[in-house]
Design a protein around this motif. Structure first.
Motif, PDB file in Angstrom:
ATOM      1  N   GLU A 189       6.100   2.410  -0.095  1.00 43.56           N
ATOM      2  CA  GLU A 189       5.449   2.576   1.215  1.00 43.56           C
ATOM      3  C   GLU A 189       6.460   2.940   2.282  1.00 43.56           C
ATOM      4  O   GLU A 189       6.098   3.474   3.327  1.00 43.56           O
ATOM      5  CB  GLU A 189       4.655   1.324   1.606  1.00 43.56           C
TER       6      GLU A 189
ATOM      7  N   ARG B 162      -1.049   0.212  -4.800  1.00 45.43           N
ATOM      8  CA  ARG B 162      -1.232   0.572  -3.390  1.00 45.43           C
ATOM      9  C   ARG B 162      -1.877   1.947  -3.231  1.00 45.43           C
ATOM     10  O   ARG B 162      -2.690   2.151  -2.332  1.00 45.43           O
ATOM     11  CB  ARG B 162       0.127   0.538  -2.670  1.00 45.43           C
TER      12      ARG B 162
ATOM     13  N   LYS C 198       3.506  -2.075  -8.116  1.00 43.04           N
ATOM     14  CA  LYS C 198       3.160  -2.229  -6.694  1.00 43.04           C
ATOM     15  C   LYS C 198       2.738  -0.891  -6.097  1.00 43.04           C
ATOM     16  O   LYS C 198       1.727  -0.779  -5.391  1.00 43.04           O
ATOM     17  CB  LYS C 198       4.377  -2.747  -5.903  1.00 43.04           C
TER      18      LYS C 198
END
Ligand code: FMN
Length: 201
Positions: free
Chosen positions: A34, A77, A73
């Motif tokens: 991210e 996401r 992860k």
């Protein structure tokens, strides 16, 4: 010798699985965090499951410190990921990319890989890979805490020029994939053999 899996430790079961069920194909999965850091790591609890629909599966355990792997992860996401296949030319980089480095660092840098754009997914693919599947998450199953299965639908395939016959879609023998054995051991696919009849070329 007869072994009862219920009485074995998970490390013993792991050693038996990876020591007996090989060679396993390697998915070198690339994603972006991210914070925009390009990530990649190898996964050999991996395979293709069907061509209609075109599905791959990958199994994720935790990192050594018990936290989720960066790859899962990023997949959870975004719902997307890239499976890069591994040949002899990128085997060393693949092995280096398995190091559990900080999320702020990029395995593209440590392994010497070049990020290249995808068409449908926002994550980068590995330019040096012989083939890369752009995948969308079809299903995620958290089997037990710390063990995740991800089914991916393959949307696009990037292949190194010259590896596939554009008409027949047959893959050339110049494709030299590497398989995972166990620990630091890998194998090539150089000793191939044919058996008579049955299936067309
Ligand atoms: C050849 C190879 C295969 C691996 N296969 C798996 C696997 O199937 N599942 C898994 O959870 N970890 C597997 N690992 C370990 C991960 O690659 C390693 O934990 C990596 O640091 C995870 O990176 P990430 O946190 O950036 O996702 C494998 C390592 C190697 C060298």
């Amino acid at each position: 010798m007869l072994l009862d899996f219920a009485t074995l430790s998970s490390l013993e079961r792991y050693k038996l699985f990876i020591g007996l069920v090989f060679p396993r194909p390697i998915a070198l999965i690339s994603t972006r965090s991210e914070n925009g850091v390009n990530n990649c790591a190898p996964f050999s609890f991996f395979n293709v499951l069907s061509e209609d629909p075109p599905v791959v599966i990958v199994s994720f355990g935790p990192r050594g410190d018990g936290t989720p792997k960066h790859t899962i992860k990023n997949i959870l996401r975004t719902g997307e990921f890239v499976v890069n296949l591994v040949d002899e030319a990128i085997a060393n980089g693949m092995h280096i990319s398995a190091d559990e480095i900080a999320e702020s660092e990029s395995e593209f840098d440590t392994a010497g890989f070049t990020p290249a754009p995808c068409v449908e997914v926002k994550h980068p693919r590995i330019a040096e890979a012989p083939a890369s599947f752009e995948c969308r998450t079809l299903k995620h199953i958290e089997l037990v805490p710390g063990r995740d299965f991800v089914f991916g639908e393959v949307r696009r395939l990037h292949v190194r020029d010259g590896l596939i016959d554009p008409q027949t879609k047959r893959v050339s023998d110049a494709y030299r994939p590497v398989g995972r054995l166990y620990a630091n051991r890998y194998c090539t696919t150089r000793q191939r053999f044919s058996l008579p009849g049955r299936l067309p070329d």
